[in-house]
Design a protein around this motif. Structure first.
Motif, PDB file in Angstrom:
ATOM      1  N   ALA A  93      13.542  -4.207   5.236  1.00 56.49           N
ATOM      2  CA  ALA A  93      14.867  -4.333   4.611  1.00 56.49           C
ATOM      3  C   ALA A  93      15.732  -3.123   4.976  1.00 56.49           C
ATOM      4  CB  ALA A  93      14.729  -4.447   3.101  1.00 56.49           C
ATOM      5  N   SER A  94      15.108  -1.972   5.136  1.00 56.13           N
ATOM      6  CA  SER A  94      15.871  -0.767   5.497  1.00 56.13           C
ATOM      7  C   SER A  94      16.567  -0.965   6.840  1.00 56.13           C
ATOM      8  CB  SER A  94      14.950   0.453   5.613  1.00 56.13           C
ATOM      9  OG  SER A  94      14.107   0.547   4.502  1.00 56.13           O
TER      10      SER A  94
ATOM     11  N   THR B 182      15.112  -1.859  -7.214  1.00 54.48           N
ATOM     12  CA  THR B 182      13.725  -1.415  -7.108  1.00 54.48           C
ATOM     13  C   THR B 182      13.200  -0.876  -8.433  1.00 54.48           C
ATOM     14  OG1 THR B 182      14.387  -0.743  -4.896  1.00 54.48           O
ATOM     15  CG2 THR B 182      12.186  -0.087  -5.616  1.00 54.48           C
TER      16      THR B 182
ATOM     17  N   ASP C 126      21.176  -7.183  -0.324  1.00 57.69           N
ATOM     18  CA  ASP C 126      19.793  -6.702  -0.230  1.00 57.69           C
ATOM     19  C   ASP C 126      19.000  -7.335  -1.371  1.00 57.69           C
ATOM     20  OD1 ASP C 126      17.383  -5.397  -0.290  1.00 57.69           O
ATOM     21  OD2 ASP C 126      18.203  -3.391  -0.613  1.00 57.69           O
TER      22      ASP C 126
ATOM     23  N   ASN D 119      12.659  -9.927   1.938  1.00 60.07           N
ATOM     24  CA  ASN D 119      11.384  -9.675   2.603  1.00 60.07           C
ATOM     25  C   ASN D 119      10.340 -10.723   2.231  1.00 60.07           C
ATOM     26  OD1 ASN D 119      12.408  -7.334   3.677  1.00 60.07           O
ATOM     27  ND2 ASN D 119      11.245  -5.931   2.367  1.00 60.07           N
TER      28      ASN D 119
ATOM     29  N   LYS E  48       7.242  -9.246   1.125  1.00 59.38           N
ATOM     30  CA  LYS E  48       6.982  -8.713  -0.210  1.00 59.38           C
ATOM     31  C   LYS E  48       6.336  -9.788  -1.080  1.00 59.38           C
ATOM     32  CE  LYS E  48       9.861  -4.761  -1.314  1.00 59.38           C
ATOM     33  NZ  LYS E  48       9.864  -4.128   0.002  1.00 59.38           N
TER      34      LYS E  48
END
Ligand code: PLP
Length: 478
Positions: free
Chosen positions: A148-149, A246, A271, A300, A303
């Motif tokens: 994701a970054s 997060t 995001d 993601n 994830k």
């Protein structure tokens, strides 16, 4: 190693993997080794002569497993989950065997084309608007980034090139440096640290804005910040909205933020690294209301959607801002079919890329959408079970409403008492949690991470937390 040995080795490893995963809950979740533990366990130098594979197998427990943190144990509740499934593991084997580097279409057509189609499948599963999908017939489409970054950085670079071009058209007399020094982007103060990092790497200013009382970035806050910056001569160009922060898994007000971005022609990136997987269940899509106003969207599957790392799915409505802006075209990378299919090297930072779409293909086919939805709903139900246990004990309180597979909670009382609670929990070594701090409040977060987690595991984790709390409160009274 020749094929007969490979077959035996791979079979033995398959048995080992199945045994490891099926019995993972019996292992200590975080190893008790100290830094430097491994060097004395292996020789000083690489062997001159080949060893038998059986010797390597024999060392896995002693050298590796003794220092592994078992992310797939039902006792692991730290961070967010990282995905793991048998179909993805097998796909990885095949990817390793093909071992192509699919930077252009011709470098391995299947590698590119399966990715294009899988991102269309996935986009439809999430209910993304057609304007994001390759099947819409325009330039739009998806790409698998490593993380994701990277997606946040790629989107920022696209936003930057779009705004640079626009401003240059309006002010041909301004230099690149003049424009760059005026660019400004925005995100929630609770956005992941990778957003701030994208700003640093992209050489632009990014502002963290104060969220509302429920830790959501709101449209009004963004509008005020933008208006003020415009008054001060800055050029707003990029906004990151987080769906599922997060620290506490809250959701920015995407619909409101989208309106502000549209009215100012600002690139909006979403995001949804962790929570995005939940959008395969229609009942959670209300949390991404307004997604049609975004320019790029990322989550993601690695994830929470059972696709092993690394698989970060990103969609762009106008990839041209990345493809054209960073196009370097040496002769050795050119090919005759250029322009008729994506050359993914232009959509990402590195040149090389693995055949990552295989994992998606295997997982989507071997689970089917319904089982993936069941997986998400089951994990959210387990989080609600923990929430119920926690709120039935009046020594505890929730820090955040539970919407996904994350429960944020604390002992009523000071930060110190909660710091001590976490120290005890992790010190006892049975389960593993990590803490965040928001607005100076220290709390604990329990993420449902393992696909093996059952209700009984949640009761075990709760009992462990309760006993640790008993100890902490008893020691306070002394
Ligand atoms: N964004 C959010 C909201 C996250 O929670 C995380 C990681 O947990 C990231 C970005 C970074 O993800 P990655 O490791 O894929 O870069």
């Amino acid at each position: 190693m020749e094929a007969p040995d490979f077959k035996e080795f791979a079979k033995a490893m398959t048995d080992y993997i199945a045994e490891y995963l099926e019995n993972i809950r019996d292992r200590q979740v975080v190893p008790s080794v100290k830094p430097g533990y491994l060097r004395p366990l292996v020789p000083e130098q690489a062997p001159q002569q080949p060893e038998p594979w059986t010797a390597v197998m024999a060392d896995i427990e002693r050298v590796v497993m003794s220092g592994v943190t078992h992310w797939h144990s039902p006792r692991f509740h730290a961070y967010f989950p990282t995905a793991n499934s048998y179909p993805a593991i097998v796909a990885d084997m095949l990817s390793g065997a093909i071992a192509c580097i699919g930077f252009t279409w011709i470098a391995s057509p299947a590698c590119t084309e399966l990715e294009v189609v899988m991102l269309d499948w996935l986009g439809q599963m999430l209910g993304l608007p057609e304007e994001f999908l390759a099947r819409s017939g325009g330039e739009a489409g998806g790409v698998i980034q490593g993380t994701a970054s990277e997606a946040t950085l790629v989107a920022l670079l696209g936003a930057k090139s779009r705004m640079m071009q626009r401003v240059k058209e309006q002010h041909p007399e301004w230099s690149d440096t003049d424009i760059l020094s005026k660019l400004v982007g925005y995100c929630n103060k609770q956005a992941h640290s990778s957003v701030e990092r994208a700003g640093l790497l992209g050489g632009v200013r990014l502002k963290s804005l104060q969220p509302d009382g429920q830790r959501r970035l709101r449209g009004d806050t963004l509008r005020d910040a933008i208006d003020e910056d415009i008054r001060n001569g800055l050029i707003p160009f990029y906004v990151v909205a987080t769906l599922g922060t997060t620290s506490s898994c809250t959701f920015d007000a995407l619909d409101e933020i989208g309106d502000v971005c549209l009215s100012h022609g600002i690139w909006l990136h979403v995001d949804a690294a962790y929570a995005g997987s939940a959008f395969i269940c229609p009942e959670y899509r209300y949390l991404m209301k307004g997604v049609e106003k975004a320019d790029s969207f990322n989550f993601n599957p690695h994830k929470w959607m059972l696709v092993n790392f690394d698989c970060s799915a990103m969609w762009l409505k106008q990839p041209r801002w990345i493809v054209d802006a960073f196009n370097v075209d040496p002769l050795y990378l050119k090919h005759d079919q250029q322009g008729s299919a994506p050359d993914y090297r232009h959509w990402q930072i590195p040149l090389g890329r693995r055949f990552r779409a295989l994992e998606l293909w295997f997982v989507l086919r071997l689970y089917g959408v319904e089982n993936l939805q069941k997986h998400i709903r089951r994990q959210i139900a387990l989080a609600h079970l923990f929430e119920k246990l926690c709120t039935s004990d009046d020594r505890f309180e929730l820090f955040e409403e539970v919407t996904m597979g994350l429960v944020c909670f604390k002992l009523k009382g000071s930060n110190e008492i909660n710091e001590e609670l976490l120290r005890r929990i992790n010190g006892r070594g049975k389960i593993h949690l990590v803490p965040p701090k928001i607005d100076d409040v220290y709390f604990l977060r329990l993420a449902i991470c393992s696909r093996f987690s059952e209700e009984s595991d949640i009761h075990i984790s709760w009992e462990e937390i309760k006993s640790s709390a008993d100890e902490v409160l008893k020691s306070q009274k002394k």
